[in-house]
Design a protein around this motif. Structure first.
Motif, PDB file in Angstrom:
ATOM      1  N   LEU A 678     -26.323   0.872 -34.579  1.00 51.04           N
ATOM      2  CA  LEU A 678     -26.127   1.511 -33.275  1.00 51.04           C
ATOM      3  C   LEU A 678     -26.645   0.622 -32.146  1.00 51.04           C
ATOM      4  O   LEU A 678     -25.987   0.455 -31.115  1.00 51.04           O
ATOM      5  N   GLU A 720     -19.929   3.058 -32.959  1.00 51.74           N
ATOM      6  CA  GLU A 720     -20.405   4.094 -32.028  1.00 51.74           C
ATOM      7  C   GLU A 720     -21.203   3.469 -30.899  1.00 51.74           C
ATOM      8  O   GLU A 720     -21.025   3.819 -29.725  1.00 51.74           O
ATOM      9  N   SER A 724     -19.945   3.350 -26.928  1.00 52.10           N
ATOM     10  CA  SER A 724     -20.630   4.421 -26.214  1.00 52.10           C
ATOM     11  C   SER A 724     -20.465   4.295 -24.711  1.00 52.10           C
ATOM     12  O   SER A 724     -20.674   5.255 -23.985  1.00 52.10           O
ATOM     13  N   LEU A 758     -18.903  10.483 -38.260  1.00 52.07           N
ATOM     14  CA  LEU A 758     -19.467   9.545 -37.288  1.00 52.07           C
ATOM     15  C   LEU A 758     -18.406   9.082 -36.304  1.00 52.07           C
ATOM     16  O   LEU A 758     -18.624   9.024 -35.088  1.00 52.07           O
ATOM     17  N   LEU A 759     -17.231   8.745 -36.813  1.00 52.22           N
ATOM     18  CA  LEU A 759     -16.165   8.275 -35.935  1.00 52.22           C
ATOM     19  C   LEU A 759     -15.652   9.395 -35.034  1.00 52.22           C
ATOM     20  O   LEU A 759     -15.301   9.164 -33.873  1.00 52.22           O
ATOM     21  N   ARG A 761     -17.382  11.833 -33.847  1.00 53.98           N
ATOM     22  CA  ARG A 761     -18.354  12.002 -32.769  1.00 53.98           C
ATOM     23  C   ARG A 761     -18.177  10.921 -31.713  1.00 53.98           C
ATOM     24  O   ARG A 761     -18.280  11.176 -30.510  1.00 53.98           O
ATOM     25  N   THR A 762     -17.874   9.698 -32.162  1.00 54.84           N
ATOM     26  CA  THR A 762     -17.697   8.596 -31.209  1.00 54.84           C
ATOM     27  C   THR A 762     -16.474   8.805 -30.337  1.00 54.84           C
ATOM     28  O   THR A 762     -16.547   8.780 -29.103  1.00 54.84           O
TER      29      THR A 762
END
Length: 817
Positions: A678, A720, A724, A758-759, A761-762
């Motif tokens: 991250l 991510e 961001s 995870l993807l 959420r990104t």
């Protein structure tokens, strides 16, 4: 000599009207009113037209103003009408309840022999029962009703005494004590006081008063005896109906006052040895909203606006009320005609007849408003409830009212800046380029430092730093807060500066005073304030000090700023945690910019900002290693904060500029091999956006991050962090999009399932237009329309011909036929 004990219901318009007529008939030469005797000297202020109800008597202990009690009065309060009658007739007024000096010194609910819990006082108890605001229990039941199940006395306490209004209502066949009282008193106005006294005597038959109640009534009798001894011939006593049998006695007419009552010796024995403090008394403004919030403890009513209307409009109250309700709805552009009002009046009358009521009450009127005026919609009914049933009225006190210097200075500032205290929320948009608005902003920020949150900052609709938006609403408790803050200084700037210095030394942050049971006043000493300071902590945090610098600049307190800056420098020199330094830097940078926008000198800020940034840059390399997922996310938040702060700093673009030093620190940290995915992805993106890296350099880094040598979860975290800052990069850089697409499509099915959350959420954090554009680019990858994709789709010349002809026509180069 005659003593007339007139039992009333506090805040009852019917009682107020009847009492006014009775006093006109009796023409007493002195009026005794249930309330604290310390207020005797304030009665004369009732002659001043500047004293406008709703107002309240405020008793407090100097040096410990968090110990306070209120006695609120509205225009429809019988006590207020008694005061007005006396001052207009030129006869003296004395308050006859237990002095505030005693009630503020003790906790009535803890006294031995207490007969009820603090939340079970009868409806007709005195205004606040004379009890300190921080001594009361919760007020959860409606006035004049029995407390709900579970609100009885605490363990080990005697049983709760009978509620008189509830008992009489049940005897009359009513299940709602409020409705019974309205029917027999409020809507009639002709119930004799003798009948009320007889009813209360029947209810109190066999009742044994608890210790606190017995002392109150003993003091009332003592005050009556003193008036008799002073030679007054016609004495009128105005008190809660519950107390009438204890003050009037049970002797037959002709026996004289005092027969059947406890002896002077017995009363003196009860009052001997009471704890006592030095109490001060003053008038303060009150609101109908606060009066309604106190319902359930004998001093509040759920519908003060409705009761005010009943008192002020004795003639045709229902018709006038519905007409006013129609006006409120029309102001909101809702279609309400005269026919609606006529039908609503007919409906209320019909409901009253069906229910056997002498006059339509609030329940019937509200049902008619909902059914006819609002056509069944509850939203406009809530508007009527807020504006009319409760009301938005704020009282006013004259300049002659006793005040602490800080209160008086604030009053002068409100006049000078044309900021009128109001009960309802009012929006104010301030343009800090205008001197008047700048002064208003400084005043509101200074008050917030003192814990007086008259104004609440709102997100400004303007993008410029020269605008502020506030919501202002005055609450009665602010007068207590001002009395408490008066220990810091006699003016708002001086008090705020002293409070800032105390906070820099480790005092607790100023905030709204904690409220008592029904939201009615302070519940105890405010930590960090004079007279009630809690044990000081080791010292304020670094972020807390930087926030204090920012607030100090907003409030324009140049005398306190150097003191806070010295404390900040000392704290920063001892703090070795890089995350603390990173958390402190953004507020310092904002404070430095405020020095420019507001014209406030910020000498010394630049040096502190430079020192903080230098220490952050030096310690960043060690802070980014060895992080788990939670720590990485927390550090990412700090990195973004510093990045945004550095972008605000002025300076040349040379080697020593803040931007150059920060980018060099990021570049060095990004080259470490033990970074969390991250953090590495985010640092790469920042360097790309700053131009320190180009797309040709980022492509190989992304390929390495998503290679088979790294776990899929780390690759997803890298993506991510990299994305961001927003998804537009993937729209404009086909190569990076192709790299992510190739990595994603190459995952094994079970691995894809693991990294999908995870993807999601990104990409879910992107704006909808960005997601649509990325999806369109991904489709182009499949058809080969993007460089780097496999295969090129065959052109459909027939479909393209129409577009070609249109373009040629626009360019004026249409093909000749």
């Amino acid at each position: 000599m005659s003593v007339s004990v007139l039992g009333i219901r506090h805040h009852g318009p019917g009682s107020a009207r009847s009492l006014r007529d009775e006093l006109e008939r009796l023409r007493p030469d002195i009026v005794l009113i249930e309330g604290p005797p310390e207020a005797d000297g304030l009665v004369e202020l009732a002659k001043d037209p500047g004293l406008e109800p709703p107002v309240a008597l405020l008793a407090y202990v100097p040096g410990e103003p968090s110990k306070a009690a209120f006695w609120p009065f509205a225009v429809f309060s019988p006590e207020w009408q008694a005061i007005r009658h006396a001052v207009e007739a030129g006869v003296p007024v004395r308050f006859c309840d237990l002095p505030a000096a005693h009630s503020l010194a003790s906790r009535p609910e803890e006294e031995p022999g207490e007969g009820r819990a603090p939340d079970t006082a009868p409806e007709d108890a005195g205004p606040e029962d004379g009890r300190p605001a921080d001594r009361r229990g919760p007020a959860g039941h409606a006035p004049g009703t029995e407390p709900p199940e579970g609100e009885g006395p605490q363990a080990g306490m005697p049983a709760v005494r009978t509620d008189p209004i509830g008992t009489l209502a049940r005897a009359a066949g009513y299940d709602d004590p409020e409705r019974w009282w309205e029917d027999v008193v409020e809507h009639r106005g002709d119930t004799p006081f003798r009948v009320i006294a007889e009813a209360m005597a029947a209810v109190r038959d066999g009742h044994v008063a608890d210790a606190y109640e017995a002392r109150r009534e003993a003091f009332m009798r003592r005050t009556i005896r003193r008036a008799v001894k002073d030679g007054f011939e016609r004495i009128a006593v105005v008190c809660g109906a519950w107390h009438v049998p204890a003050l009037a006695g049970t002797a037959e007419e002709g026996a004289g006052w005092g027969a059947g009552l406890p002896t002077v010796k017995a009363d003196d024995e009860l009052l001997r040895g009471l704890p006592k403090v030095k109490a001060e008394m003053t008038w303060v403004p009150w609101t109908y909203g606060r009066l309604a919030a106190w319902s359930g403890y004998g001093a509040g009513v759920t519908s003060p606006g409705w009761y005010h209307h009943l008192f002020a409009s004795a003639d045709r109250p229902v018709e006038r009320w519905l007409t006013a309700a129609a006006g409120v709805l029309r102001e909101e552009d809702l279609p309400v005609s005269s026919a609606h009002v006529i039908e609503a009046v007919r409906l209320t009358q019909s409901l009253a007849v069906l229910r056997g009521r002498p006059l339509a009450g609030l329940a019937e009127v509200t049902e008619a408003v909902r059914a006819v005026l609002c056509e069944g919609d509850d939203l406009p009914v809530e508007l009527i409830q807020r504006r009319m049933v409760v009301g938005e009225r704020l009282g006013h006190v004259p300049d002659a009212t006793p005040m602490v210097p800080l209160q008086r200075h604030l009053r002068e500032e409100q006049r000078r800046l044309r900021l009128k205290p109001e009960a309802l929320d009012r929006e104010h948009d301030l343009d800090l380029r205008r001197p008047l608005d700048l002064e208003r902003s400084r005043l509101l920020h200074r008050l917030r430092l003192l814990g007086v949150d008259w104004g609440t900052p709102q997100e400004s609709r303007s993008k410029g730093t020269f605008r502020e938006s506030w919501t202002l609403a005055w609450r009665p408790e602010f007068d207590v807060d001002l009395i408490e803050a008066g220990a810091w200084g006699t003016t708002v700037p001086a008090a705020a500066a002293a409070r800032v210095r105390d906070l820099a030394d480790g005092g607790q942050p100023a905030g709204p005073t904690s409220q008592g049971a029904a939201g009615q006043g302070p519940a105890g000493p405010v930590p960090g304030a004079p007279g009630g300071r809690a044990a000081a902590p080791a010292g304020p945090s670094l972020a807390g000090l930087t926030g204090l610098v920012e607030r100090c600049l907003l409030a324009d307190l140049p005398d306190a700023l150097p003191y806070v800056l010295d404390a900040l420098s000392a704290r920063a020199a001892l703090d070795s945690d890089v995350t603390h330094l990173m958390a402190a830097l953004p507020a310092m940078v904002r404070a430095q910019r405020y020095g420019d926008v507001r014209g406030t000198p910020a000498t010394g800020l630049a040096a502190i900002v430079d020192a903080l940034l230098t220490r952050v840059c030096v310690g960043l390399g060690g802070a980014v290693t060895g992080l788990d997922d939670d720590a990485a996310r927390d550090l990412l938040r700090h990195i973004d904060g510093v990045q945004a702060a550095v972008a605000l700093l002025d300076g040349a673009s040379g080697a020593g500029s803040p931007q150059t030093r920060w980018l060099a620190a990021l570049r060095g940290a990004c080259g470490r091999s033990d970074l969390h995915g991250l953090i590495e992805g985010r640092l790469t993106r920042i360097l790309l956006d700053a131009g320190d890296l180009d797309a040709d350099q980022v492509g190989p880094r992304m390929s390495r991050a998503m290679s088979a040598g790294h776990p899929p979860a780390r690759a997803a975290a890298w993506i991510e962090g990299f994305l961001s800052g927003g998804g537009l990069l993937l729209v404009h850089d086909a190569r990076l999009l192709a790299l992510i697409d190739g990595w994603l499509t190459g995952l094994a099915p079970e691995t894809f399932v693991d990294v999908l959350p995870l993807l999601r959420r990104t990409f879910g954090a992107f704006a909808a237009p960005e997601r649509r554009s990325i999806g369109s680019r991904v489709r182009s990858l499949v058809t080969g329309a993007v460089p780097g994709a496999e295969g090129v789709a065959e052109l459909d010349e027939e479909r393209a011909a129409a577009a070609v002809r249109t373009v040629l026509m626009i360019l004026g180069k249409a093909e000749a036929e």
